[in-house]
Scaffold this active site. Structure first.
Site, PDB file in Angstrom:
ATOM      1  CE1 TYR A 147     -21.833  81.415   0.351  1.00 51.49           C
ATOM      2  CE2 TYR A 147     -21.192  82.722   2.259  1.00 51.49           C
ATOM      3  CZ  TYR A 147     -21.279  81.502   1.617  1.00 51.49           C
ATOM      4  OH  TYR A 147     -20.810  80.361   2.243  1.00 51.49           O
ATOM      5  CB  SER A 206     -22.043  80.090   5.754  1.00 51.51           C
ATOM      6  OG  SER A 206     -21.145  81.106   6.135  1.00 51.51           O
TER       7      SER A 206
HETATM    8  N1  LIG Z   1     -14.790  78.051   2.492  1.00 48.48           N
HETATM    9  C1  LIG Z   1     -15.467  78.803   3.326  1.00 48.48           C
HETATM   10  O1  LIG Z   1     -14.922  79.769   3.893  1.00 48.48           O
HETATM   11  C2  LIG Z   1     -16.898  78.461   3.654  1.00 48.48           C
HETATM   12  C3  LIG Z   1     -17.438  78.959   4.860  1.00 48.48           C
HETATM   13  C4  LIG Z   1     -18.759  78.660   5.163  1.00 48.48           C
HETATM   14  C5  LIG Z   1     -19.515  77.860   4.306  1.00 48.48           C
HETATM   15  N2  LIG Z   1     -18.974  77.402   3.136  1.00 48.48           N
HETATM   16  C6  LIG Z   1     -19.813  76.586   2.247  1.00 48.48           C
HETATM   17  O2  LIG Z   1     -19.216  75.334   2.048  1.00 48.48           O
HETATM   18  C7  LIG Z   1     -19.675  74.772   0.811  1.00 48.48           C
HETATM   19  C8  LIG Z   1     -18.481  74.211   0.046  1.00 48.48           C
HETATM   20  O3  LIG Z   1     -17.653  75.281  -0.350  1.00 48.48           O
HETATM   21  P1  LIG Z   1     -16.071  75.201  -0.302  1.00 48.48           P
HETATM   22  O4  LIG Z   1     -15.600  76.146   0.715  1.00 48.48           O
HETATM   23  O5  LIG Z   1     -15.615  73.806  -0.244  1.00 48.48           O
HETATM   24  O6  LIG Z   1     -15.728  75.887  -1.722  1.00 48.48           O
HETATM   25  P2  LIG Z   1     -15.100  75.271  -3.057  1.00 48.48           P
HETATM   26  O7  LIG Z   1     -13.790  74.640  -2.770  1.00 48.48           O
HETATM   27  O8  LIG Z   1     -15.155  76.386  -4.045  1.00 48.48           O
HETATM   28  O9  LIG Z   1     -16.138  74.132  -3.481  1.00 48.48           O
HETATM   29  C9  LIG Z   1     -17.408  74.430  -3.995  1.00 48.48           C
HETATM   30  C10 LIG Z   1     -17.977  73.184  -4.652  1.00 48.48           C
HETATM   31  O10 LIG Z   1     -19.276  73.519  -5.186  1.00 48.48           O
HETATM   32  C11 LIG Z   1     -19.345  73.047  -6.515  1.00 48.48           C
HETATM   33  N3  LIG Z   1     -20.245  73.877  -7.322  1.00 48.48           N
HETATM   34  C12 LIG Z   1     -20.246  75.230  -7.476  1.00 48.48           C
HETATM   35  N4  LIG Z   1     -21.162  75.600  -8.382  1.00 48.48           N
HETATM   36  C13 LIG Z   1     -21.751  74.459  -8.826  1.00 48.48           C
HETATM   37  C14 LIG Z   1     -22.767  74.179  -9.784  1.00 48.48           C
HETATM   38  N5  LIG Z   1     -23.334  75.158 -10.519  1.00 48.48           N
HETATM   39  N6  LIG Z   1     -23.134  72.888  -9.986  1.00 48.48           N
HETATM   40  C15 LIG Z   1     -22.546  71.887  -9.292  1.00 48.48           C
HETATM   41  N7  LIG Z   1     -21.586  72.083  -8.372  1.00 48.48           N
HETATM   42  C16 LIG Z   1     -21.185  73.350  -8.150  1.00 48.48           C
HETATM   43  C17 LIG Z   1     -17.918  73.142  -7.053  1.00 48.48           C
HETATM   44  O11 LIG Z   1     -17.729  72.204  -8.108  1.00 48.48           O
HETATM   45  P3  LIG Z   1     -17.524  72.577  -9.658  1.00 48.48           P
HETATM   46  O12 LIG Z   1     -16.904  73.937  -9.732  1.00 48.48           O
HETATM   47  O13 LIG Z   1     -16.645  71.482 -10.168  1.00 48.48           O
HETATM   48  O14 LIG Z   1     -18.904  72.513 -10.229  1.00 48.48           O
HETATM   49  C18 LIG Z   1     -17.132  72.710  -5.811  1.00 48.48           C
HETATM   50  O15 LIG Z   1     -17.030  71.302  -5.783  1.00 48.48           O
HETATM   51  C19 LIG Z   1     -20.412  75.895   0.096  1.00 48.48           C
HETATM   52  O16 LIG Z   1     -21.803  75.711   0.220  1.00 48.48           O
HETATM   53  C20 LIG Z   1     -19.967  77.147   0.839  1.00 48.48           C
HETATM   54  O17 LIG Z   1     -20.924  78.172   0.776  1.00 48.48           O
HETATM   55  C21 LIG Z   1     -17.678  77.675   2.813  1.00 48.48           C
END
Ligand SMILES: NC(=O)c1ccc[n+]([C@@H]2O[C@H](COP(=O)([O-])OP(=O)(O)OC[C@H]3O[C@@H](n4cnc5c(N)ncnc54)[C@H](OP(=O)(O)O)[C@@H]3O)[C@@H](O)[C@H]2O)c1
Length: 252
Positions: A144, A131
């Site tokens: 985080y 991130s």
């Molecule tokens: N959205 C943003 O603003 C942003 C910005 C920078 C970086 N990121 C990074 O991008 C990545 C994806 O996030 P996203 O934005 O797509 O959020 P999201 O829609 O909440 O997706 C997160 C994913 O992680 C999985 N996950 C969470 N805890 C888990 C666990 N204990 N075991 C297995 N899977 C788990 C969730 O699946 P389940 O709940 O089904 O397990 C879900 O598929 C993350 O690493 C996040 O830090 C996001």
């Protein structure tokens, strides 16, 4: 051609899956919500294997590797992760330990185990999803930000090691700013900041990965932030980050 994507049940992970399946990759999709993964499987056209696993348990990370290690996996995307908004002295210790387990330990374990196999074959791609938070300290989202600092630094160090031994294995890190996914809902963010579209961000990351770019930052503003952060005094950076995070609490 096969890719393994963690956190494929929503957001970026789901979009990575759609893009790679569209390119002809068979997929192994990992997350806790089986139904979500099944719905995704139903709309994809390549071979999809679902692994319902909680990656906050490190034994599950090893189990995942053991179950798939005989298959030739070409791409590993360590995408699963989550955040939590709040003051460090108020937020849940249990939730933060889970965050460290998923955002740091799972990424660490899977990167190490798959990298060894990739090194033996001298091929493969590992993309770690970090991130823009990884370039800063993050008051009101301290854990985080710290976890993502770990991911970027770890990946950068491995990148150098691979470069020195002239390995053909790719490792890179994706560092986006806010993206419209379920992230904010999970992190208990009340007010959303201006966000990138998840599909566009995922497309950009995959394209840059195949161009073998190490540090992948989508968006002009985020690139500027990365470039100029070293010229801004730390106290000012902290004040700016605090203000940005404070906005996420919404109006009380
Ligand atoms: N959205 C943003 O603003 C942003 C910005 C920078 C970086 N990121 C990074 O991008 C990545 C994806 O996030 P996203 O934005 O797509 O959020 P999201 O829609 O909440 O997706 C997160 C994913 O992680 C999985 N996950 C969470 N805890 C888990 C666990 N204990 N075991 C297995 N899977 C788990 C969730 O699946 P389940 O709940 O089904 O397990 C879900 O598929 C993350 O690493 C996040 O830090 C996001």
């Amino acid at each position: 051609m096969k890719a393994l994507i963690t956190g494929a049940s929503s957001g970026l992970g789901k979009d990575f899956a759609k893009i790679l399946s569209g390119m002809g990759y068979d997929l192994i999709l990992v997350a806790r919500r089986t139904e979500r993964l099944q719905d995704l499987k139903d709309i994809l056209t390549t071979q999809i294997e679902i692994k319902t696993l909680d990656l906050s348990d490190y034994q599950n990370c090893i189990k995942l590797y053991d179950e798939v290690k005989e298959q030739q996996i070409d791409i590993l995307i360590n995408n699963a992760g989550f955040g939590l908004l709040g003051k460090f002295f108020e937020t849940s210790l249990d939730r933060e330990m889970q965050m460290i387990d998923v955002n740091i330990k799972a990424v660490h374990i899977l990167t190490k185990l798959f990298l060894r196999d990739f090194m033996n074959r001298d091929s493969g791609y590992i993309l770690n999803i970090s991130s823009s938070a990884s370039f800063f300290s993050g008051p009101l989202m301290s854990t985080y930000y710290a976890t993502k600092n770990y991911v970027t630094r770890l990946t950068e160090a491995i990148y150098k090691e691979l470069q020195v031994v002239r390995s053909n294995v790719y490792i890179g890190v994706f560092c986006p700013g806010p993206i419209a996914t379920e992230f904010n809902q999970v992190a208990q963010v009340k007010e959303n900041l201006k966000s990138l579209n998840s599909e566009k961000a995922a497309n950009y990351a995959i394209h840059q990965m195949f161009c073998r770019k190490f540090l992948i930052i989508p968006g002009f503003m985020n690139k500027c932030l990365y470039l100029f952060r070293n010229f801004i005094p730390n106290a000012l950076l902290l004040a700016i980050t605090y203000r940005i995070q404070k906005k996420k609490e919404g109006k009380k």
